[in-house]
Design an enzyme around this catalytic site. Structure first.
Site, PDB file in Angstrom:
ATOM      1  N   PRO A 155       0.857  -1.439   0.087  1.00 25.39           N
ATOM      2  CA  PRO A 155      -0.128  -0.139   0.036  1.00 25.39           C
ATOM      3  C   PRO A 155       0.909   1.232   0.092  1.00 25.39           C
ATOM      4  O   PRO A 155       1.537   1.700   0.879  1.00 25.39           O
ATOM      5  CB  PRO A 155      -0.598  -0.185   1.261  1.00 25.39           C
ATOM      6  CG  PRO A 155      -0.220  -1.084   2.219  1.00 25.39           C
ATOM      7  CD  PRO A 155       0.902  -1.837   1.269  1.00 25.39           C
ATOM      8  N   ASP A 184       5.599   2.465   2.492  1.00 24.54           N
ATOM      9  CA  ASP A 184       4.748   1.445   2.834  1.00 24.54           C
ATOM     10  C   ASP A 184       3.823   1.958   4.033  1.00 24.54           C
ATOM     11  O   ASP A 184       4.348   1.977   5.154  1.00 24.54           O
ATOM     12  CB  ASP A 184       5.640   0.258   2.979  1.00 24.54           C
ATOM     13  CG  ASP A 184       4.756  -1.063   3.195  1.00 24.54           C
ATOM     14  OD1 ASP A 184       3.539  -0.835   3.565  1.00 24.54           O
ATOM     15  OD2 ASP A 184       5.242  -2.101   2.948  1.00 24.54           O
ATOM     16  N   HIS A 185       2.493   2.119   3.667  1.00 23.48           N
ATOM     17  CA  HIS A 185       1.637   2.738   4.762  1.00 23.48           C
ATOM     18  C   HIS A 185       1.331   1.294   5.823  1.00 23.48           C
ATOM     19  O   HIS A 185       0.876   1.687   6.722  1.00 23.48           O
ATOM     20  CB  HIS A 185       0.297   3.107   4.178  1.00 23.48           C
ATOM     21  CG  HIS A 185      -0.201   4.267   4.892  1.00 23.48           C
ATOM     22  ND1 HIS A 185       0.018   4.466   6.390  1.00 23.48           N
ATOM     23  CD2 HIS A 185      -1.161   5.168   4.755  1.00 23.48           C
ATOM     24  CE1 HIS A 185      -0.780   5.435   6.608  1.00 23.48           C
ATOM     25  NE2 HIS A 185      -1.400   5.739   5.573  1.00 23.48           N
ATOM     26  N   ARG A 186       1.835   0.371   5.521  1.00 24.78           N
ATOM     27  CA  ARG A 186       1.555  -0.641   6.665  1.00 24.78           C
ATOM     28  C   ARG A 186       2.818  -0.527   7.840  1.00 24.78           C
ATOM     29  O   ARG A 186       2.475  -0.825   8.888  1.00 24.78           O
ATOM     30  CB  ARG A 186       1.967  -2.011   6.269  1.00 24.78           C
ATOM     31  CG  ARG A 186       0.650  -2.521   5.096  1.00 24.78           C
ATOM     32  CD  ARG A 186       1.187  -3.900   4.581  1.00 24.78           C
ATOM     33  NE  ARG A 186       2.382  -3.908   3.723  1.00 24.78           N
ATOM     34  CZ  ARG A 186       3.013  -4.799   2.965  1.00 24.78           C
ATOM     35  NH1 ARG A 186       2.274  -5.928   3.175  1.00 24.78           N
ATOM     36  NH2 ARG A 186       4.280  -4.631   2.524  1.00 24.78           N
TER      37      ARG A 186
END
Ligand code: CAO
Length: 454
Positions: free
Chosen positions: A250, A426-428
């Site tokens: 993401p 990476d939004h995680r």
């Protein structure tokens, strides 16, 4: 010698008034013992009722939609004697045909066998093909009744228990499987095909688990002249990884601008000196230095998500990958231990790596072990872009062309050299707030390179 035998609904546990959802035989059909006669569906289970006898179906006493309980009369069968039953089991011509035909259908002996029998029983005997001749084309599928249509749309009542069991085991939602059996009945082969489709989906149609429309095969020459050019080896190799990273990570891209006016003055002052030693001091060495400062301050940007997905692996070394544009495609050599190297050494190594890349001399080791990547298009042009993260890294810094811009300072506009920054993360792993802090740190370091010394 045949005897008429009534077939009743056997003990079906606590179920009462269970709906008949399918009648699998018709008068005239030959059945073997254990061949299914009808399918029932309660709100808890689907079950098929087998024939206790081998013989010929004389009459069928139920129809789809009827409610039955233990003891309800289903059919009358002209049962054959034990010896004849055995012969029937061994395979009279018709049963043999059933088996041959069903072999490919893979539905098991229950539903499709009954359906084939039913189809044949609807034909006059003279129209039946002689044994051994090719199977006739399937008769047209009758229109579904509204109830059957609804059942098919719900994916209910149109698969045998064996198929339901298989679907259950594989975690397949039968409602998503289109049935190729009669009246849209889902066969075992349909479930297998569905799973295979999902598992092999890749390339332009998307990876496992993503339901995407296929690209249609367009003939572009219909609208004008075209050439076919094979993808380079590098593009063929890197394409699947770029695609995987783009689809599975993401991405969010944070944009910012850094004032590099003083930095550029410094670089111009040193550039010629280094050029005499054969080293090009470009902006990139400064960017690597600034990135290392920010990575040290925000270690999550120098990490990878563990395959388990429940922990971060934070790296205490700083290996910066540099995207290099070559005629064959993009390659990413890694500058190792960038934190331990000065600007000039970095410039020298960058020159070597770039040359090696263009000469196609980079080995796999030259491109491994990166912890963070910089993709600089600044020598070419453009303002902003959204770089794709080089997973398992969790962030990538995109640099565009610096331009002189009027910047408001102390009540007046002054000309400043402004560098566009695009940080994909990476939004995680990284929150937006940290991304903004990271680019703010980069701005600070790039606008005053003394921070690189701290
Ligand atoms: N703004 C303004 N000027 C810039 C700049 C920027 N952001 N970045 C570089 N420049 C300048 C350099 O300082 C150099 O100036 P001088 O001639 O005064 O020294 C000039 O532009 C040419 O630089 P360069 O591009 O040859 O060298 P570099 O070290 O900056 O970049 C490399 C090296 C390998 C990154 C570059 O050659 C390259 O391949 N870039 C493309 C990377 C790419 O394709 N990324 C996309 C990935 S996604 O598909």
């Amino acid at each position: 010698m045949a005897t008429a035998k009534e077939v009743l609904v056997p003990d079906i546990g606590d179920f009462e008034d269970v709906e008949v959802i399918e009648v699998l035989v018709a008068p005239g059909d030959r059945v073997k013992a254990e061949d299914s006669l009808i399918s029932l569906e309660s709100d808890k289970a689907t079950m098929e009722i087998p024939s206790p006898h081998a013989g010929v179906v004389e009459s069928v006493k139920v129809k789809v939609g009827d409610k039955v309980s233990e003891g309800t009369l289903i059919a009358v069968i002209e049962a054959e004697q034990a010896g004849a039953e055995a012969a029937g089991d061994d395979g009279g011509q018709e049963d043999k045909q059933d088996r041959d035909k069903n072999k490919g259908e893979d539905e098991g002996k229950t539903a499709s066998g009954g359906e084939d029998r039913k189809k044949r029983s609807e034909e006059p005997a003279a129209a039946r093909p002689p044994a051994g001749s090719p199977a006739p084309a399937a008769p047209p599928v009758p229109e579904l009744t509204p109830r059957e249509l609804a059942a098919a749309q719900r994916g209910k009542g149109h698969a045998s228990p064996a198929v339901r069991h298989l679907a259950n085991e594989l975690g397949v939602d039968l409602a998503q499987v289109s049935g190729s059996g009669r009246k849209g009945r889902v066969l075992k082969s349909d479930v297998q095909k569905f799973v295979k489709n999902v598992m092999t989906r890749s390339g332009p149609t998307g990876p496992v688990g993503l339901q995407m429309a296929d690209f249609s095969d367009v003939d572009f020459s219909e609208w004008g002249e075209v050439d076919h050019e094979p993808l380079s080896r590098i593009k063929k190799l890197s394409g699947p990884y770029l695609h995987r990273n783009w689809i599975t990570v993401p991405h969010v891209t944070q944009f910012d601008e850094a004032d590099i006016t003083e930095l550029e003055d410094f670089r111009q002052g040193k550039k010629d000196q280094l050029a005499k030693e054969g080293v090009r001091l470009t902006l990139l060495s400064f960017l690597i230095k600034a990135a290392v400062v920010a990575l040290k301050k925000f270690p999550h940007f120098n990490s990878s998500l563990a395959p388990s997905g429940d922990e971060l692996i934070i790296k205490h070394y700083f290996n910066v990958g540099i995207a290099v544009d070559t005629p064959g495609g993009l390659v990413v050599p890694v500058i190792r231990n960038a934190d331990q190297k000065g600007l000039f050494q970095l410039a020298a190594e960058l020159g070597e790596a770039g040359q090696k890349a263009r000469d196609k001399k980079l080995g796999p080791k030259d491109m491994q072990g990166g912890t963070f990547t910089i993709s600089s298009l600044g020598g070419i042009g453009g303002t902003w872009f959204t770089p794709i993260i080089n997973a398992p890294e969790v962030a990538i810094l995109g640099i565009s062309k610096a331009e002189m811009k009027p910047v408001y300072e102390d009540g007046t506009f002054v000309p400043r050299l402004v560098l566009p920054i695009s940080l994909s993360y990476d939004h995680r792993v990284i929150d937006g707030a940290d991304a903004a802090r990271f680019t703010t740190e980069l701005r600070t370091v790039l606008s005053d390179i003394r921070h690189m010394l701290l």
